[in-house]
Design a protein around this motif. Structure first.
Motif, PDB file in Angstrom:
ATOM      1  N   GLU A 272       0.837  -1.207   0.000  1.00 34.11           N
ATOM      2  CA  GLU A 272       0.000   0.000   0.000  1.00 34.11           C
ATOM      3  C   GLU A 272       0.864   1.246   0.000  1.00 34.11           C
ATOM      4  O   GLU A 272       0.600   2.203  -0.728  1.00 34.11           O
ATOM      5  N   ARG A 273       1.909   1.221   0.816  1.00 27.25           N
ATOM      6  CA  ARG A 273       2.821   2.361   0.856  1.00 27.25           C
ATOM      7  C   ARG A 273       3.502   2.566  -0.494  1.00 27.25           C
ATOM      8  O   ARG A 273       3.660   3.689  -0.951  1.00 27.25           O
ATOM      9  N   LEU A 274       3.911   1.455  -1.118  1.00 23.42           N
ATOM     10  CA  LEU A 274       4.567   1.576  -2.420  1.00 23.42           C
ATOM     11  C   LEU A 274       3.598   2.055  -3.499  1.00 23.42           C
ATOM     12  O   LEU A 274       3.998   2.794  -4.409  1.00 23.42           O
ATOM     13  N   LEU A 275       2.337   1.634  -3.421  1.00 20.19           N
ATOM     14  CA  LEU A 275       1.361   2.053  -4.429  1.00 20.19           C
ATOM     15  C   LEU A 275       1.058   3.550  -4.363  1.00 20.19           C
ATOM     16  O   LEU A 275       0.696   4.147  -5.369  1.00 20.19           O
ATOM     17  N   LYS A 276       1.215   4.148  -3.186  1.00 20.57           N
ATOM     18  CA  LYS A 276       0.967   5.583  -3.072  1.00 20.57           C
ATOM     19  C   LYS A 276       1.939   6.381  -3.932  1.00 20.57           C
ATOM     20  O   LYS A 276       1.610   7.466  -4.396  1.00 20.57           O
TER      21      LYS A 276
ATOM     22  N   GLY B 124       3.226   5.208  -6.756  1.00 23.43           N
ATOM     23  CA  GLY B 124       3.187   4.736  -8.141  1.00 23.43           C
ATOM     24  C   GLY B 124       2.849   5.873  -9.080  1.00 23.43           C
ATOM     25  O   GLY B 124       1.818   6.516  -8.954  1.00 23.43           O
ATOM     26  N   ASP B 125       3.724   6.135 -10.027  1.00 23.13           N
ATOM     27  CA  ASP B 125       3.531   7.286 -10.902  1.00 23.13           C
ATOM     28  C   ASP B 125       2.823   6.927 -12.213  1.00 23.13           C
ATOM     29  O   ASP B 125       2.284   7.805 -12.864  1.00 23.13           O
ATOM     30  N   GLU B 126       2.793   5.677 -12.580  1.00 21.50           N
ATOM     31  CA  GLU B 126       2.113   5.292 -13.814  1.00 21.50           C
ATOM     32  C   GLU B 126       1.319   4.004 -13.579  1.00 21.50           C
ATOM     33  O   GLU B 126       1.667   3.203 -12.700  1.00 21.50           O
ATOM     34  N   PRO B 127       0.277   3.801 -14.340  1.00 21.33           N
ATOM     35  CA  PRO B 127      -0.593   2.630 -14.121  1.00 21.33           C
ATOM     36  C   PRO B 127       0.142   1.289 -14.269  1.00 21.33           C
ATOM     37  O   PRO B 127      -0.145   0.345 -13.530  1.00 21.33           O
TER      38      PRO B 127
END
Length: 100
Positions: A46-50, A52-55
C-alpha cells in the motif's frame, strides 16, 4: 479455530487423545503467522502504491503483492488440510454437556 486453552478440559483431553495437542497448536501458530505476514505484505505494498507514478508500475506492484500472498498461502496448505481434517472429525462427534 478455537484455542485449546479456551475450551472445556473434557474437550481438551479429547483433542489430545484424538489428535496431538502440539501438532494442532503448531498448525494454529502457522495460520496466525501467515495472517500477520500477509497483513505486513499488504501494508508494505500500500505504501509503495501511493508513490506509483504510472498505471503499469501500479499493476506490477499489485501483481507482486498478490504473488507474495499466494506463496505464503501455498506454504500454509498442509497445516490448513490438517486443521480441516480435525474440524470435520470433531463436527461428527456427538455433543456432550460436560457440566452434567
Amino acid at each position: 479455530f478455537p484455542r485449546l486453552d479456551d475450551i472445556h478440559p473434557f474437550y481438551q483431553d479429547l483433542m489430545n487423545v484424538l489428535y496431538d495437542r502440539n501438532h494442532y497448536k503448531i498448525a494454529l501458530g502457522r495460520l496466525r503467522t501467515t495472517r500477520t505476514t500477509i497483513d505486513s505484505i499488504c501494508k508494505d505494498h500500500e505504501r509503495l502504491l501511493k508513490f506509483g507514478d504510472e498505471p503499469f508500475r501500479c499493476k506490477c506492484l499489485k501483481r507482486a503483492a498478490l504473488g507474495r500472498m499466494c506463496t505464503a498461502m501455498r506454504r500454509l496448505g498442509p497445516s490448513l488440510e490438517y486443521l480441516e481434517e480435525v474440524r470435520r472429525h470433531l463436527s461428527r462427534l456427538p455433543a456432550i454437556n460436560p457440566a452434567t
